[in-house]
Every structure is written in structure tokens, then in C-alpha cells.
Design a protein around this motif. Sequence first.
Motif, PDB file in Angstrom:
ATOM      1  N   ILE A 226       3.268  26.244  84.492  1.00  0.00           N
ATOM      2  CA  ILE A 226       3.068  24.924  85.081  1.00  0.00           C
ATOM      3  C   ILE A 226       1.832  24.297  84.480  1.00  0.00           C
TER       4      ILE A 226
ATOM      5  N   TYR B 264       7.479  19.118  89.553  1.00  0.00           N
ATOM      6  CA  TYR B 264       8.780  19.558  90.059  1.00  0.00           C
ATOM      7  C   TYR B 264       9.810  19.616  88.936  1.00  0.00           C
TER       8      TYR B 264
ATOM      9  N   ILE C  87       9.333  22.783  86.891  1.00  0.00           N
ATOM     10  CA  ILE C  87       9.953  23.934  87.557  1.00  0.00           C
ATOM     11  C   ILE C  87      11.463  23.908  87.372  1.00  0.00           C
TER      12      ILE C  87
ATOM     13  N   VAL D  76       8.583  29.594  98.062  1.00  0.00           N
ATOM     14  CA  VAL D  76       7.903  28.309  97.886  1.00  0.00           C
ATOM     15  C   VAL D  76       6.401  28.509  98.016  1.00  0.00           C
TER      16      VAL D  76
ATOM     17  N   LEU E 163       4.855  30.582  94.980  1.00  0.00           N
ATOM     18  CA  LEU E 163       4.778  29.809  93.740  1.00  0.00           C
ATOM     19  C   LEU E 163       3.716  28.716  93.849  1.00  0.00           C
ATOM     20  N   ALA E 164       3.650  28.062  94.998  1.00  0.00           N
ATOM     21  CA  ALA E 164       2.643  27.012  95.205  1.00  0.00           C
ATOM     22  C   ALA E 164       1.235  27.596  95.133  1.00  0.00           C
TER      23      ALA E 164
ATOM     24  N   HIS F 190       0.054  28.673  91.534  1.00  0.00           N
ATOM     25  CA  HIS F 190      -0.246  27.596  90.589  1.00  0.00           C
ATOM     26  C   HIS F 190      -1.076  26.469  91.211  1.00  0.00           C
TER      27      HIS F 190
ATOM     28  N   THR G 193       6.216  20.203  96.475  1.00  0.00           N
ATOM     29  CA  THR G 193       6.638  20.043  95.082  1.00  0.00           C
ATOM     30  C   THR G 193       7.616  21.150  94.710  1.00  0.00           C
ATOM     31  N   VAL G 194       7.274  22.373  95.072  1.00  0.00           N
ATOM     32  CA  VAL G 194       8.150  23.519  94.789  1.00  0.00           C
ATOM     33  C   VAL G 194       9.449  23.373  95.570  1.00  0.00           C
ATOM     34  N   SER G 195       9.337  22.986  96.834  1.00  0.00           N
ATOM     35  CA  SER G 195      10.515  22.807  97.675  1.00  0.00           C
ATOM     36  C   SER G 195      11.455  21.760  97.090  1.00  0.00           C
TER      37      SER G 195
ATOM     38  N   TYR H 153      13.262  23.331  94.079  1.00  0.00           N
ATOM     39  CA  TYR H 153      14.278  24.281  94.526  1.00  0.00           C
ATOM     40  C   TYR H 153      15.477  23.558  95.138  1.00  0.00           C
TER      41      TYR H 153
END
Length: 131
Positions: A5, A14, A17, A39, A42-43, A46, A52-54, A57
Motif C-alpha cells: 500500500i 481502496y 487493495i 479488515v 490490514l488497516a 498499513h 477503506t479496507v472494508s 473487500y
Amino acid sequence: MHFDIKPSDTLPIYRQIVEQVQRMIAGGACRPGDELPSVRALAQAHAINPMTVSKAYSLLEGEGLLERRRGVGMLVAAQVRPKRDRAQCLSLLKPATEAAAAQALQLGVDADAAVALLRQCFAEIQSRKPE
């Protein structure tokens, strides 16, 4: 599973990812049933917003690449088959290659030098991969 990232990249996080997961599935690095980092994990890894991760995904789930399993998290969807087709893999690589070519032209770097640098980077990354 490793994510690269880059917050300073012009591509939203996002999308970084999403595209990395798409490439890992297409290249066979992720197989059906493989678990993705949570989530939160990963959040935290980084230092990015969990939303953002959600979002990433959720987009991948909407594409049918991931599936949510209660109590387990996000998994590569069972029906997903790695796309080993060369043309499909190259189409996923094309945006990054076009961006690199545009930057090389802006810097006045000729194609031979840019390709040599790409080969050097490829060799360096391959040498860092665990056996």
C-alpha cells in the motif's frame, strides 16, 4: 498475504487493495478458500482507515472474487479459478505499465533503458521472494 500500500500513490488506497487482490487471484497466489487478513488487521498493518479496507473487500465481494464467512472473515470465493490465461494477466498489468511508460517519457528515458530497469526490478523482487 502481502499488500504493498502506497498512501502517496495517485491511485486511491481502496483501488490499490482491489487491484492487488485481483492480480493475486489471477496469478494464482491466492486460491479458492484462502483467507484474507481481517479488515482491522490490514488497516492496522498499513495505518489506514478500516472503512477503506472494508470498501475494497465489499467491491471484491460484489465482483464475486471474495465471500464473507461468519466467524471466519473474507475468503477467496470457492468458484474463483485462477486466470492463468496470459492475455488476462497482461491486461491486469497494462495500467501500471502504461503509467511507467508515461513517466519514462516525461523524464526523457528511452524505451531500452526503461525496459532494462524493469528487468532489474523484476530480478530484485524475485530474489526477495521466500522459497
